[in-house]
Design an enzyme around this catalytic site. Sequence first.
Site, short mmCIF file in Angstrom:
data_model
loop_
_atom_site.label_atom_id
_atom_site.label_comp_id
_atom_site.label_asym_id
_atom_site.label_seq_id
_atom_site.Cartn_x
_atom_site.Cartn_y
_atom_site.Cartn_z
N ASP A 154 59.20 29.26 81.06
CA ASP A 154 59.68 30.07 79.95
C ASP A 154 59.46 29.30 78.65
O ASP A 154 59.62 28.08 78.63
CB ASP A 154 61.19 30.37 80.13
CG ASP A 154 61.65 31.60 79.38
OD1 ASP A 154 61.41 31.68 78.16
OD2 ASP A 154 62.27 32.48 80.01
N GLY B 288 64.68 33.71 76.08
CA GLY B 288 65.42 33.27 77.25
C GLY B 288 66.51 32.26 76.90
O GLY B 288 66.49 31.66 75.83
N TYR C 121 41.56 43.15 88.08
CA TYR C 121 41.48 41.96 88.92
C TYR C 121 41.61 42.32 90.39
O TYR C 121 40.96 41.72 91.25
CB TYR C 121 42.57 40.95 88.52
CG TYR C 121 42.08 39.89 87.56
CD1 TYR C 121 41.83 38.59 87.99
CD2 TYR C 121 41.86 40.19 86.22
CE1 TYR C 121 41.38 37.61 87.13
CE2 TYR C 121 41.40 39.22 85.33
CZ TYR C 121 41.17 37.93 85.79
OH TYR C 121 40.70 36.98 84.93
N TYR D 219 55.02 46.90 72.39
CA TYR D 219 55.54 46.67 73.74
C TYR D 219 54.89 47.63 74.74
O TYR D 219 54.40 47.22 75.79
CB TYR D 219 57.05 46.85 73.74
CG TYR D 219 57.72 46.57 75.07
CD1 TYR D 219 57.70 45.30 75.63
CD2 TYR D 219 58.41 47.58 75.74
CE1 TYR D 219 58.33 45.04 76.85
CE2 TYR D 219 59.04 47.33 76.95
CZ TYR D 219 59.00 46.06 77.49
OH TYR D 219 59.62 45.81 78.70
N ALA E 111 55.52 42.53 86.03
CA ALA E 111 56.66 43.33 85.59
C ALA E 111 56.20 44.29 84.51
O ALA E 111 56.03 43.90 83.35
CB ALA E 111 57.78 42.42 85.07
N SER F 47 58.12 38.25 78.84
CA SER F 47 57.89 39.21 77.75
C SER F 47 59.22 39.55 77.11
O SER F 47 60.22 39.71 77.82
CB SER F 47 57.25 40.50 78.26
OG SER F 47 57.14 41.46 77.21
N LYS G 276 50.65 39.38 72.71
CA LYS G 276 49.92 38.26 73.31
C LYS G 276 50.39 37.96 74.73
O LYS G 276 49.58 37.66 75.60
CB LYS G 276 50.06 37.01 72.43
CG LYS G 276 49.25 37.05 71.15
CD LYS G 276 49.53 35.88 70.23
CE LYS G 276 49.01 34.58 70.81
NZ LYS G 276 49.21 33.46 69.86
#
Length: 329
Positions: free
Chosen positions: A33, A38, A161, A147, A116, A77, A93
């Site tokens: 993090d 956070g 991917y 967002y 997520a 995020s 980003k």
Amino acid sequence: MAKRILITGAAGFLASHLCDRFIKEGYEVIGMDNLITGNLKNIEHLFKLPNFEFYHHDVTTFVHVPGKLDYILHFASPASPIDYLKIPIQTLKVGSLGTLHLLGLAKEKKARILIASTSEVYGDPQVHPQNEEYYGNVSSTGPRGVYDEAKRFQESLTMAYHRFHGLETRIARIFNTYGPRMRLNDGRVIPAFIGQALRGEDLTVFGDGNQTRSFCYVDDQVEGIYRLLLSDYSEPVNIGNPEEITIKDFAEEIIKLTGTNQKIVYKELPKDDPMQRQPDITRAKQVLGWEPKISRSEGMKITYDYFKNLSKEELKKSEHKDFSKHIRR
């Protein structure tokens, strides 16, 4: 030998509960993090454990983790409107560059990765309830687009991917989640209402209050994410509680829960605020055998008790506590 998992955004509300779950399941957990939103207090109880380590690091620069990795959970995020409107570039980003770096790491380590995502990929929906086949109604240039579009790009990159590199990927579309460790000042409905009630303020409802939300208790959410990671399903899966309530009615529930006599005051609805939010969880039921178990009344009582017991002194103490000896940079 224990499985090893990297969890980004580990000091955040939801990811910190995921750290707890995977520790409980016997995994070696690496938390990562950059601490923009956070709080290390959310994971301080894990620092003493031999199977937990923490990296203070920004995944938008690069990501390197020595040794093997079996799984990655990408939860780094900002997730509240106050945060992503304040730091829009970082939000974009982490959804783009951060996701790219973590998908690359998963490819290098041959690890399974769960991304997520969010119900915000549906925008202000024209389909109700929202199922995974719905493409959404999103403004790419509106204030919430930083967002919403970051998460939509994140999903596209993840599926690229999966299809091009054969990477084992999972996508969780997370609907409103609540519980202990939420921040009182993060701008989301539940902590905003509880914070106002605790301060003796009137409860602020935006618009006419007839917009709806569906709230999932954190333990149910964690169980759904855990099952999705260990499943064989690579398409997006809604994980949330389909019990829908209007914001006006929910404010009345908060007043009743807290035993306060505050009034409800109404303010202008923010731009692009979705009018309806309710997950169709048919896919989660069929694929994961999952549905929420904890009622809103039960979950809200636990959540309110958590906030009520969090004194100003404890909050101040947690903000200044020295965690430096536990952090790898």
